[in-house]
Design an enzyme around this catalytic site. Structure first.
Site, PDB file in Angstrom:
ATOM      1  NE  ARG A 239      -2.156  -7.924  10.888  1.00 43.88           N
ATOM      2  CZ  ARG A 239      -3.448  -7.698  11.786  1.00 43.88           C
ATOM      3  NH1 ARG A 239      -3.247  -6.750  12.568  1.00 43.88           N
ATOM      4  NH2 ARG A 239      -4.245  -8.629  11.863  1.00 43.88           N
ATOM      5  CD  GLU A 268       3.506  -9.417  15.104  1.00 45.75           C
ATOM      6  OE1 GLU A 268       2.559 -10.288  15.424  1.00 45.75           O
ATOM      7  OE2 GLU A 268       3.078  -8.174  14.937  1.00 45.75           O
ATOM      8  CG  HIS A 287      -0.036  -8.347  17.162  1.00 41.49           C
ATOM      9  ND1 HIS A 287       0.292  -8.785  15.833  1.00 41.49           N
ATOM     10  CD2 HIS A 287      -1.409  -7.911  16.976  1.00 41.49           C
ATOM     11  CE1 HIS A 287      -0.698  -8.341  15.097  1.00 41.49           C
ATOM     12  NE2 HIS A 287      -1.725  -7.983  15.827  1.00 41.49           N
TER      13      HIS A 287
END
Length: 333
Positions: A239, A268, A287
């Protein structure tokens, strides 16, 4: 023996997968609702003793449900839900971590190979119809180099096997003591008093594959980056908040480390003004990782095994534990 009578589910499965899910919980009754059906969920939580949810955010509705004992989040990381209140309430929470671990390990290798081969430079040369790039004869592949994997869960263990198959020396780090998994030449364990320093200093590639928790928030900061070889590259498959991104950007622009492969970020989507976009020798993916075949089926395999374990009173797969709690004021991605 623990019983399961009523299950609330908000997962958006195809009918064939839903039938498999229903079979796993038989003879329990399944209440199938959309995640945005707030009224229906409130009513179901009055009678449900288990839930299979599409997301990983557990709000007060679930904490206050009178009969609820087990929640499975069909999601990998649970840092958004890892709150002390879950344990105070006595809720058992599990995840679908591991369903995509082979592809995540491939993703890490993709970053490592692209960084080792400096592939973006060759792609630019190809587009310019240019034969080769300066310094190409000095490049080295992965064979014979050292990878340090921080986090020996599902992704870390899958990566270790693949890295060893490519002839790499594999160092691993995990918080609890355990025998080295297949492919790991040396395993360092926090509970044995081992620190990350040796792994950071010896590795040509460092891969982050740990859950985000209070213990791993900014696990990699200025001090840790300073311990790395100037030629070493770091890959984040964990993460974003596991790394101090400001410190990482500084290290990349200063040439303190060799490069980075980044798939996750504290915010994000990554803001357009983030210095990481243009950092030297840095590869970014948004991601996202190509899926394994039948990812949903792999999730159901985990759920079905946990149904069996729950009823038998055995330890659960991917169970959230108190040391997984994440209570930082700014909850990273």
């Amino acid at each position: 023996m623990r019983d399961i009578r009523v299950v609330l589910t908000t997962v958006n499965y195809k009918e064939e997968h839903y039938q498999r899910l229903a079979q796993a919980f038989e003879p329990a009754t399944l209440i199938r609702l959309r995640s945005d059906d707030h009224e229906g969920i409130a009513q179901a939580l009055e009678v449900a003793d288990a839930a299979v949810l599409a997301g990983d955010i557990l709000d007060e509705r679930f904490l206050q449900a009178p009969l609820l004992r087990w929640i499975h989040c069909d999601h990998a990381g649970l840092n958004r839900s890892a709150r002390p209140e879950l344990f105070e309430r006595g809720l058992l929470v599990t995840s679908s971590a591991g369903r995509s671990s082979p592809a995540l390990a491939e993703h890490a290798l993709f970053f490592m190979l692209a960084l080792a081969y400096q592939y973006p430079r060759f792609l630019d040369a190809q587009r310019a119809h240019q034969w080769g790039v300066p310094g190409q004869n000095e490049l080295r592949g992965l064979y014979g180099r050292t990878v340090g994997i921080i986090g020996m869960g599902n992704t870390g263990t899958e990566l270790a096997v693949r890295a060893k198959a490519m002839g790499m020396r594999v160092l691993g780090y995990r918080r609890s003591s355990a025998p080295p998994p297949p492919g790991v030449d040396r395993l360092l364990c926090g509970s044995n008093g081992d620190s990350l320093d040796e792994l950071l200093a010896e590795s040509d590639f460092i891969v982050l594959a740990v859950p985000l928790s209070n213990a791993t928030h900014h696990l990699i900061g200025r001090r840790e980056l300073a311990l790395m070889k100037s030629s070493a590259c770091i890959v984040n498959m964990a993460r974003g908040a596991v790394m101090d991104e400001a410190a990482l950007a500084e290290a990349l622009y200063a040439g303190q480390i060799g490069g980075a492969g980044l798939d996750t970020f504290t915010q994000e989507p990554l803001p357009s003004d983030s210095p990481l976009w243009d950092a030297p020798n840095t590869l970014i993916t948004p991601h996202t990782t190509p899926q394994v075949p039948d990812r949903t089926g792999r999730s159901i395999d985990i759920i079905a095994e946990n149904v069996r374990r729950y009823r038998a009173g055995e330890p659960m797969l991917n169970e959230l534990r108190p040391d997984d709690v994440y209570t930082r004021e700014s909850r990273g991605s």
